[in-house]
Motif scaffolding. Sequence first.
Motif, PDB file in Angstrom:
ATOM      1  N   ILE A   1      -0.088  -1.062   6.309  1.00 20.81           N
ATOM      2  CA  ILE A   1       0.666   0.168   6.808  1.00 20.81           C
ATOM      3  C   ILE A   1       0.318   0.347   8.038  1.00 20.81           C
ATOM      4  CG2 ILE A   1       0.992   2.601   6.179  1.00 20.81           C
ATOM      5  CD1 ILE A   1       1.599   0.694   3.781  1.00 20.81           C
ATOM      6  N   ASP A   2       1.390   0.691   9.139  1.00 20.42           N
ATOM      7  CA  ASP A   2       1.465   0.915  10.373  1.00 20.42           C
ATOM      8  C   ASP A   2       1.324   2.330  10.606  1.00 20.42           C
ATOM      9  OD1 ASP A   2       1.791   1.185  13.013  1.00 20.42           O
ATOM     10  OD2 ASP A   2       3.934   0.671  13.343  1.00 20.42           O
ATOM     11  N   SER A   3       0.176   2.808  10.929  1.00 20.04           N
ATOM     12  CA  SER A   3      -0.154   4.241  11.186  1.00 20.04           C
ATOM     13  C   SER A   3      -0.259   4.705  12.506  1.00 20.04           C
ATOM     14  CB  SER A   3      -1.544   4.539  10.645  1.00 20.04           C
ATOM     15  OG  SER A   3      -2.586   3.698  11.383  1.00 20.04           O
ATOM     16  N   ASP A   4      -0.035   3.788  13.331  1.00 25.77           N
ATOM     17  CA  ASP A   4      -0.251   4.025  14.967  1.00 25.77           C
ATOM     18  C   ASP A   4       0.717   3.257  15.830  1.00 25.77           C
ATOM     19  OD1 ASP A   4      -1.588   1.834  14.734  1.00 25.77           O
ATOM     20  OD2 ASP A   4      -3.142   2.600  16.135  1.00 25.77           O
ATOM     21  N   GLY A   5       1.397   2.383  15.408  1.00 29.20           N
ATOM     22  CA  GLY A   5       2.393   1.572  16.053  1.00 29.20           C
ATOM     23  C   GLY A   5       1.489   0.552  17.110  1.00 29.20           C
ATOM     24  N   HIS A   6       0.401   0.142  16.429  1.00 31.55           N
ATOM     25  CA  HIS A   6      -0.469  -0.780  17.147  1.00 31.55           C
ATOM     26  C   HIS A   6      -0.020  -2.251  16.905  1.00 31.55           C
ATOM     27  CE1 HIS A   6      -4.029  -2.094  19.309  1.00 31.55           C
ATOM     28  NE2 HIS A   6      -4.379  -2.712  18.195  1.00 31.55           N
ATOM     29  N   ARG A   7       0.079  -2.627  15.887  1.00 31.87           N
ATOM     30  CA  ARG A   7       0.156  -3.985  15.532  1.00 31.87           C
ATOM     31  C   ARG A   7       1.086  -4.359  14.322  1.00 31.87           C
ATOM     32  NH1 ARG A   7      -5.644  -6.102  15.172  1.00 31.87           N
ATOM     33  NH2 ARG A   7      -5.542  -5.542  12.930  1.00 31.87           N
ATOM     34  N   GLY A   8       0.906  -4.765  13.117  1.00 34.57           N
ATOM     35  CA  GLY A   8       1.469  -5.041  12.044  1.00 34.57           C
ATOM     36  C   GLY A   8       1.722  -3.917  11.044  1.00 34.57           C
ATOM     37  N   GLY A   9       2.399  -4.364   9.937  1.00 31.34           N
ATOM     38  CA  GLY A   9       2.417  -3.102   8.929  1.00 31.34           C
ATOM     39  C   GLY A   9       3.663  -2.417   8.890  1.00 31.34           C
ATOM     40  N   ARG A  10       3.920  -1.927   7.683  1.00 31.61           N
ATOM     41  CA  ARG A  10       5.168  -1.096   7.506  1.00 31.61           C
ATOM     42  C   ARG A  10       4.891   0.372   7.512  1.00 31.61           C
ATOM     43  NH1 ARG A  10       9.930  -4.032   7.011  1.00 31.61           N
ATOM     44  NH2 ARG A  10       9.017  -6.270   6.614  1.00 31.61           N
ATOM     45  N   ALA A  11       6.025   1.168   7.914  1.00 36.78           N
ATOM     46  CA  ALA A  11       5.530   2.555   8.123  1.00 36.78           C
ATOM     47  C   ALA A  11       5.586   3.048   6.527  1.00 36.78           C
ATOM     48  CB  ALA A  11       6.892   3.245   8.632  1.00 36.78           C
ATOM     49  N   PRO A  12       5.016   4.068   6.303  1.00 39.58           N
ATOM     50  CA  PRO A  12       4.644   4.623   4.930  1.00 39.58           C
ATOM     51  C   PRO A  12       5.845   4.980   4.233  1.00 39.58           C
ATOM     52  CG  PRO A  12       3.528   5.958   6.468  1.00 39.58           C
ATOM     53  CD  PRO A  12       4.195   4.902   7.481  1.00 39.58           C
ATOM     54  N   ASP A  13       6.919   5.191   4.989  1.00 33.52           N
ATOM     55  CA  ASP A  13       8.233   5.569   4.319  1.00 33.52           C
ATOM     56  C   ASP A  13       9.375   4.577   4.384  1.00 33.52           C
ATOM     57  OD1 ASP A  13       8.799   5.629   6.995  1.00 33.52           O
ATOM     58  OD2 ASP A  13       9.510   7.519   7.137  1.00 33.52           O
ATOM     59  N   ASP A  14       8.834   3.186   4.590  1.00 33.06           N
ATOM     60  CA  ASP A  14       9.838   2.143   4.615  1.00 33.06           C
ATOM     61  C   ASP A  14      10.154   1.721   3.312  1.00 33.06           C
ATOM     62  OD1 ASP A  14      11.065  -0.270   4.787  1.00 33.06           O
ATOM     63  OD2 ASP A  14       9.741  -0.750   6.934  1.00 33.06           O
TER      64      ASP A  14
END
Lengths: 374, 374
Positions: A132-145
């Motif tokens: 999950i992407d919590s700060d735009g830093h690296r990988g992950g999906r936004a929690p509402d994606d």
Amino acid sequence: MPAETPQFASLQTPVLLLDEAKMMRNIHRLEAHAKALGVTLRPHLKTAKSVEVAKRLGGGLEGPITVSTLAEAEEFHRARISCILYAVGIAPQKLSHAWDMRQQGCDLILLLDSIEQAKAVAAAEIPALIEIDSDGHRGGRAPDDPVLIEIGRILHAAGCLRGVMTHAGESYTVSGAAAHAAFAEQERAAAVQAAQALRAAGLPCEVVSVGSTPTAHAARDLTGVTELRAGVYMFFDLVMEGIGVCSIDDIALSVLTTVIGHQRDKGWIMVDAGWMAMSRDRGTQSLAVDQGYGVVCDTDGRVLDDLIISSANQEHGIVTLREGSTATLPDLPVGTRLRILPNHACATAAQFQRYHVLPADGGALQTWPRFGGW
Amino acid sequence: MPAETPQFASLQTPVLLLDEAKMMRNIHRLEAHAKALGVTLRPHLKTAKSVEVAKRLGGGLEGPITVSTLAEAEEFHRARISCILYAVGIAPQKLSHAWDMRQQGCDLILLLDSIEQAKAVAAAEIPALIEIDSDGHRGGRAPDDPVLIEIGRILHAAGCLRGVMTHAGESYTVSGAAAHAAFAEQERAAAVQAAQALRAAGLPCEVVSVGSTPTAHAARDLTGVTELRAGVYMFFDLVMEGIGVCSIDDIALSVLTTVIGHQRDKGWIMVDAGWMAMSRDRGTQSLAVDQGYGVVCDTDGRVLDDLIISSANQEHGIVTLREGSTATLPDLPVGTRLRILPNHACATAAQFQRYHVLPADGGALQTWPRFGGW
């Protein structure tokens, strides 16, 4: 200068020193905090890369642990740690290796954030967390994606969905407990929101994993979170000191070096710790106090006023007074031993094949192997 | 994208690739230049740290070679190379190790620039060169410093004076053959002046050693010099390309990596080569073209337009288009293999325990060990 610590006399520098007492204090500090917050600590061993360090964590050889390479997973599993999260997005070419490790009894968990990875991992029947992407830093999906739910369904259909994970790498860019606590809450909120979205879609989400060294220490409430991750806290370093996570006295790692020359008219003292020993990491360059390639201490670990490695070649460090300093350059003849505190423990430790350990019981110097590679 | 080179299919990335044909071209180029200038080439093996590479140099296992650590000296002497210059100022604590190596038949030569070192080296009866400062970059005595003669006398009294050595590290800060040729002349002039000063004082000065990769390639006349040193020329890198010493096609070293994720709205492609693989070296940051953590190529080594690793975490590289680029971000799905050209070959190679070699004869991939440590 005090007389050289006798146990260093036979060492050929540069050498990586580890102060076990300081390390244990750092380990216990975060373990107590995780316990107070009611979450499991899953230490990240990408910094230490050492079985001896792993043994000294609260979970000991039970784990759980986090790793950043399959080589680390192999080494720790060989030491009988079996609960291992490989917290880097999985490449399909690594799945057969991961599958082999699971056949050997390792509860290896993978990380992913795309449908293509989820399909490959589900086909290999290996459990995974969704990043999950919590700060735009690296990988992950936004929690509402909505893709998060799609990934969850693919994994769940194969019995592979373990939960979600996030890491606020941006927490390293801010200073002080209040700012880190805000990032900790951002991690918590994003991970919990993602977990709730999966559960609302009828999917399981057993693991809700968050953490970075700054957020782990500053977190005040981790409601909804099940586990906390951090790595560099075991050793700490000048970056962590620079952003207010630890004090300089908490730094357990240093490089023992020897004076090999001078350019006295320039105020330069040459030492045999260059960037090959310290690494090229200049993590303090963007902080309030730029520590060059590291802070110079005497052999007992006492900081020498305003003295830093201000520039480095492969096997040469140039020690000078910090720019603007009014301190007096100490007279350090050729052969003087010094200890250098590193900017970034992960990067400096990676330059060495072993730790020379100052044991917590005050006994003779010990040697602990460490590993690298992939 | 072309189909992946089949011989890479079984590799788990990141992996250090070495193109032997390019390396041999680089080796032969400087050997021919040294021959034309009438000097002995004493290659510096601090970059390669590999016996297999050493075998492919003109001198082969005869040497002579230069090293930056006693660990390198040990490894190469074990491979029967006996003519070795340890080109870092000697710490007195390393003399017994150096003496042991000489007893085992290694013609190990040391480097120093102070009276205190000279006394210790003379007492140990180990031959040495005196370091000369030709550009204010690092250690060494000015060629007209009267202490030079004092050092020479102390060494000569013990039969230990072999000659003088200089290295114009500042040549890395300028660009183009003309600027490098000026530094080459500065090296030559300083070393020859120092040699003449010693001889005028009735002291011998058999060896007059100069060099750095930029100056070695640009030197036009080395009258009075006996040997030339250079290291990174075997592999080259983006820094050497950036200051005009080589072309991008000469770079023999790259890191094979795999795409592990995307943040498509940001134009980010995540790969499994982070700073642990590339090193933290940002040597191109101060040059005309900042190459981030490396230039992205396809698996055949063709540069992909404007694509660089623009930022890096420990095991993650973030590939983006170069700032200001008008190129289109290519579609590189998870699992795509790429090759990354490094900023600094010495630093990147040091992150790996072996080379995966694309042999000059076009045969199957080979593995060459490399070593590190001290």
